[in-house]
Design a protein around this motif. Structure first.
Motif, PDB file in Angstrom:
ATOM      1  N   TYR A  16       2.578   1.636  -3.630  1.00 49.47           N
ATOM      2  CA  TYR A  16       1.377   2.451  -4.402  1.00 49.47           C
ATOM      3  C   TYR A  16       1.023   3.396  -4.242  1.00 49.47           C
ATOM      4  N   PHE A  17       0.850   4.175  -3.341  1.00 49.49           N
ATOM      5  CA  PHE A  17       0.872   5.826  -2.806  1.00 49.49           C
ATOM      6  C   PHE A  17       2.091   6.597  -2.948  1.00 49.49           C
ATOM      7  N   VAL A  18       3.254   5.575  -3.322  1.00 50.23           N
ATOM      8  CA  VAL A  18       4.853   6.722  -3.922  1.00 50.23           C
ATOM      9  C   VAL A  18       4.625   6.583  -5.364  1.00 50.23           C
ATOM     10  N   ILE A  43      -1.879  -3.112  -6.224  1.00 52.03           N
ATOM     11  CA  ILE A  43      -2.571  -2.768  -5.974  1.00 52.03           C
ATOM     12  C   ILE A  43      -3.508  -4.155  -5.792  1.00 52.03           C
ATOM     13  N   LEU A  66       0.848  -1.668   0.020  1.00 54.22           N
ATOM     14  CA  LEU A  66      -0.152   0.088   0.256  1.00 54.22           C
ATOM     15  C   LEU A  66       0.662   1.057   0.032  1.00 54.22           C
ATOM     16  N   VAL A  67       1.727   1.084   0.972  1.00 55.37           N
ATOM     17  CA  VAL A  67       3.016   2.019   1.041  1.00 55.37           C
ATOM     18  C   VAL A  67       3.570   2.914  -0.974  1.00 55.37           C
ATOM     19  N   LEU A 126       1.250   6.773  -6.960  1.00 54.32           N
ATOM     20  CA  LEU A 126       0.394   7.210  -7.044  1.00 54.32           C
ATOM     21  C   LEU A 126       0.981   9.112  -7.274  1.00 54.32           C
ATOM     22  N   PHE A 127       2.216   9.258  -5.761  1.00 54.19           N
ATOM     23  CA  PHE A 127       2.717  10.543  -6.358  1.00 54.19           C
ATOM     24  C   PHE A 127       3.499  10.739  -7.118  1.00 54.19           C
ATOM     25  N   MET A 185       0.929   0.591 -10.695  1.00 53.74           N
ATOM     26  CA  MET A 185      -0.244   0.684  -9.867  1.00 53.74           C
ATOM     27  C   MET A 185      -1.315  -0.309  -9.665  1.00 53.74           C
TER      28      MET A 185
END
Length: 133
Positions: A26-28, A49, A23-24, A30-31, A45
Motif C-alpha cells: 500500500y505504501f509503495v 487496503i 501494508l508495505v 502511495l509513493f 491502493m
C-alpha cells in the motif's frame, strides 16, 4: 474502549505477515502514485487496503492461515534467490558456478583458468569444465 475492541477481535484472524506485506505494498503504491498513473494507483491502493482489513477481521481462520503460508513460501523463495545472487557477486573474484550435466546441480568451483576435470558430489558424474577468465 480497549476492552470492547478485544471482545470484538475474539475469534477473528488478526494480523500476520501477509497483512504487513499488504501494508508495505500500500505504501509503495502511495509513493508511486505521485508520479505514475495516480487514478490507477488509487484504485489499486483501495483494493489492497480493503483486502488487508477484510483479512484482519475475518473469522475464517484456516483459510487466512493457508493464504499466509503461501505468501511466506513465495517470499522465502524470493529471499533465497536474492541471497544466492549476492553470494555469487561476492564470489565473483575467486569462484565460478557451473551446472552438472547429469543432475543439474549448481557447483561452486575455484576460479582456475583452463580445462579441469571435476565430479559432481551429488551424482558422482565426472565432466570437464572450461574456465576462461
Amino acid at each position: 474502549m480497549k476492552e470492547k475492541f478485544k471482545q470484538f477481535m475474539i475469534g477473528r484472524y488478526g494480523l500476520d505477515q501477509l497483512y504487513i506485506g499488504m501494508l508495505v505494498l500500500y505504501f509503495v503504491l502511495l509513493f508511486l502514485s505521485r508520479w505514475f498513473m495516480p487514478a490507477l494507483m488509487t484504485g489499486a491502493m483501495t483494493i489492497v487496503i480493503t483486502l488487508a482489513v477484510f483479512r484482519m477481521f475475518s473469522k475464517n481462520i484456516s483459510v487466512r492461515q493457508r493464504e499466509n503460508a503461501v505468501y511466506l513460501s513465495v517470499i522465502n523463495r524470493v529471499k533465497q534467490t536474492v541471497r544466492q545472487m549476492f553470494q555469487r557477486l561476492n564470489d565473483l573474484p575467486s569462484k565460478r558456478y557451473r551446472e552438472c550435466p547429469a543432475c543439474g546441480v549448481t557447483l561452486r568451483l575455484p576460479r582456475k583458468r583452463g580445462k579441469h576435470k571435476t565430479s559432481c558430489p551429488k551424482c558422482g558424474t565426472s565432466f570437464e569444465v572450461t574456465i576462461k577468465f
